[in-house]
Design a protein around this motif. Structure first.
Motif, PDB file in Angstrom:
ATOM      1  N   SER A   1      16.589  -1.854 -18.971  1.00  0.00           N
ATOM      2  CA  SER A   1      17.137  -1.314 -20.211  1.00  0.00           C
ATOM      3  C   SER A   1      18.271  -0.166 -19.803  1.00  0.00           C
ATOM      4  O   SER A   1      18.361   0.299 -18.480  1.00  0.00           O
ATOM      5  CB  SER A   1      16.307  -0.507 -20.896  1.00  0.00           C
TER       6      SER A   1
ATOM      7  N   GLN B   1      13.145   5.360 -14.051  1.00  0.00           N
ATOM      8  CA  GLN B   1      14.143   5.576 -15.059  1.00  0.00           C
ATOM      9  C   GLN B   1      14.785   6.758 -14.212  1.00  0.00           C
ATOM     10  O   GLN B   1      14.479   7.370 -13.302  1.00  0.00           O
ATOM     11  CB  GLN B   1      13.370   6.409 -16.011  1.00  0.00           C
TER      12      GLN B   1
ATOM     13  N   ASN C   1      20.476   2.989 -21.918  1.00  0.00           N
ATOM     14  CA  ASN C   1      20.548   3.552 -22.994  1.00  0.00           C
ATOM     15  C   ASN C   1      21.344   4.886 -22.969  1.00  0.00           C
ATOM     16  O   ASN C   1      21.577   5.333 -21.584  1.00  0.00           O
ATOM     17  CB  ASN C   1      19.215   3.747 -24.032  1.00  0.00           C
TER      18      ASN C   1
ATOM     19  N   THR D   1      16.868   1.797 -16.815  1.00  0.00           N
ATOM     20  CA  THR D   1      15.547   1.588 -16.429  1.00  0.00           C
ATOM     21  C   THR D   1      15.403   0.358 -15.387  1.00  0.00           C
ATOM     22  O   THR D   1      15.823  -0.695 -15.924  1.00  0.00           O
ATOM     23  CB  THR D   1      14.625   1.452 -17.537  1.00  0.00           C
TER      24      THR D   1
END
Length: 140
Positions: A58, A89, A60, A113
């Motif tokens: 991911s 992360q 973000n 991540t």
């Protein structure tokens, strides 16, 4: 807020130069190219940290702050925020240092991540000693 007094956080994990092939019709470097450099920098850090392969799962919290032009040197800084059993992360910042006559500017930052994977692509545990070492470094 001006970045003139802000400095990059983390480890310098990748530096590269923006080339003409990396630009859009306006002459600015594609955001996707910058994201790919961030992903490479994060993977380098994650794989060294976890002692094996990692995959991005991911991305973000990204905002592009300034455009990057051909010839600009971008530097990707990585900082581990959190380590789980199989995931890492990481904050990744990109800084543009066109030349030494002006201060570097933050281009973007994001939280990526990564998950540790084995040779077949299945999740693997991050070694316990690596996690403990990270925890110890956070309490200093």
């Amino acid at each position: 807020m001006s970045d003139s007094h802000v400095k990059p956080e983390g480890t310098l994990s990748l530096q590269t130069i923006a080339m003409p092939a990396d630009t859009n019709w306006s002459g600015d470097v594609f955001g996707g190219w910058i994201v790919s450099q961030m992903d490479l920098a994060g993977a380098i850090h994650a794989e060294r940290f976890s002692k094996g392969r990692c995959a991005t799962i991911s991305i973000n919290q990204m905002t592009f702050l300034v455009p990057v032009k051909v010839g600009d040197v971008i530097s990707c800084y990585t900082k581990i925020l959190k380590v789980g059993n199989t995931s890492i992360q990481m904050q990744i910042e990109v800084w543009d240092s066109h030349d030494s006559s002006r201060a570097a500017k933050r281009v973007t930052a994001g939280v990526f991540t990564f998950v540790a994977v084995d040779v077949t692509g299945n999740k693997r545990q991050i070694p316990e000693d690596v996690k403990q070492k990270h925890l110890a470094s956070q309490t200093v």
